[in-house]
Design a protein around this motif. Structure first.
Motif, PDB file in Angstrom:
ATOM      1  N   ASN A 168      32.903  23.010  24.079  1.00 27.79           N
ATOM      2  CA  ASN A 168      31.699  23.449  24.768  1.00 27.79           C
ATOM      3  C   ASN A 168      30.466  22.885  24.452  1.00 27.79           C
ATOM      4  OD1 ASN A 168      33.248  25.252  26.183  1.00 27.79           O
ATOM      5  ND2 ASN A 168      32.602  27.196  24.699  1.00 27.79           N
TER       6      ASN A 168
ATOM      7  N   ASN B 236      22.271  22.363  30.098  1.00 26.18           N
ATOM      8  CA  ASN B 236      22.616  23.932  30.555  1.00 26.18           C
ATOM      9  C   ASN B 236      23.025  23.752  32.095  1.00 26.18           C
ATOM     10  OD1 ASN B 236      21.914  26.682  30.383  1.00 26.18           O
ATOM     11  ND2 ASN B 236      20.217  26.350  31.879  1.00 26.18           N
TER      12      ASN B 236
ATOM     13  N   TRP C 120      27.683  21.095  25.622  1.00 26.31           N
ATOM     14  CA  TRP C 120      27.323  20.703  26.984  1.00 26.31           C
ATOM     15  C   TRP C 120      26.437  19.595  27.121  1.00 26.31           C
ATOM     16  CZ3 TRP C 120      30.842  22.504  29.558  1.00 26.31           C
ATOM     17  CH2 TRP C 120      31.335  23.799  29.118  1.00 26.31           C
TER      18      TRP C 120
ATOM     19  N   LYS D  87      26.711  22.993  31.935  1.00 27.95           N
ATOM     20  CA  LYS D  87      27.673  24.308  31.574  1.00 27.95           C
ATOM     21  C   LYS D  87      27.696  25.169  32.793  1.00 27.95           C
ATOM     22  CE  LYS D  87      25.323  27.649  30.042  1.00 27.95           C
ATOM     23  NZ  LYS D  87      24.246  28.568  29.474  1.00 27.95           N
TER      24      LYS D  87
ATOM     25  N   ARG E  78      35.267  18.403  28.667  1.00 25.21           N
ATOM     26  CA  ARG E  78      35.071  19.898  28.059  1.00 25.21           C
ATOM     27  C   ARG E  78      36.592  19.874  27.452  1.00 25.21           C
ATOM     28  NH1 ARG E  78      37.192  24.028  27.439  1.00 25.21           N
ATOM     29  NH2 ARG E  78      35.927  25.997  27.447  1.00 25.21           N
TER      30      ARG E  78
ATOM     31  N   ARG F  83      31.163  26.384  34.712  1.00 29.44           N
ATOM     32  CA  ARG F  83      31.495  27.709  34.932  1.00 29.44           C
ATOM     33  C   ARG F  83      31.567  27.737  36.369  1.00 29.44           C
ATOM     34  NH1 ARG F  83      27.493  30.667  30.720  1.00 29.44           N
ATOM     35  NH2 ARG F  83      28.824  30.266  28.935  1.00 29.44           N
TER      36      ARG F  83
END
Length: 111
Positions: free
Chosen positions: A66, A81, A68, A84, A61, A88
């Motif tokens: 970003n 997804n 991903w 990501k 990262r 988070r």
């Protein structure tokens, strides 16, 4: 619909989405492919992330930002997804940890 999609993909493969979409009244080929890739695919790992995977996500990262899918490409059985979402989760945990540490430090200096 999920069971039908799973059956069709296992029978015919996950490549000709237009052909598979003919079996659904209100789903396009792109919608089916996305739903398969992000929700139903057997290749998605239902396993927890390892410490090495977490470190890879955090390191990459910083390197690529970003992107991903690009980060996930260097991992086995992970998609963009999911990566990501894991990033988070890690970021929230890190922020909470930092916040808790700061609270403890400020309590020590309040005496």
């Amino acid at each position: 619909e999920n069971k039908l999609l799973q059956h069709l993909v296992h029978s015919h493969g996950a490549s000709n989405w237009a052909k598979l979409a003919e079996n659904f009244d209100d789903c396009s080929a792109a919608q089916l492919r996305a739903h398969w890739a992000h929700t139903l695919s057997d290749t998605l790992a239902g396993r927890p992330y390892s410490a090495e995977e977490d470190a890879h996500i955090l390191r990459m990262r910083q390197t690529v930002g970003n992107h991903w899918a690009r980060i996930a490409a260097g991992m086995e059985r992970r998609n963009g997804n999911g990566v990501k979402n894991r990033f988070r989760t890690l970021s929230r945990a890190q922020a909470l940890s930092h916040s808790d540490t700061h609270k403890l430090e400020s309590r020590d200096t309040d005496f």
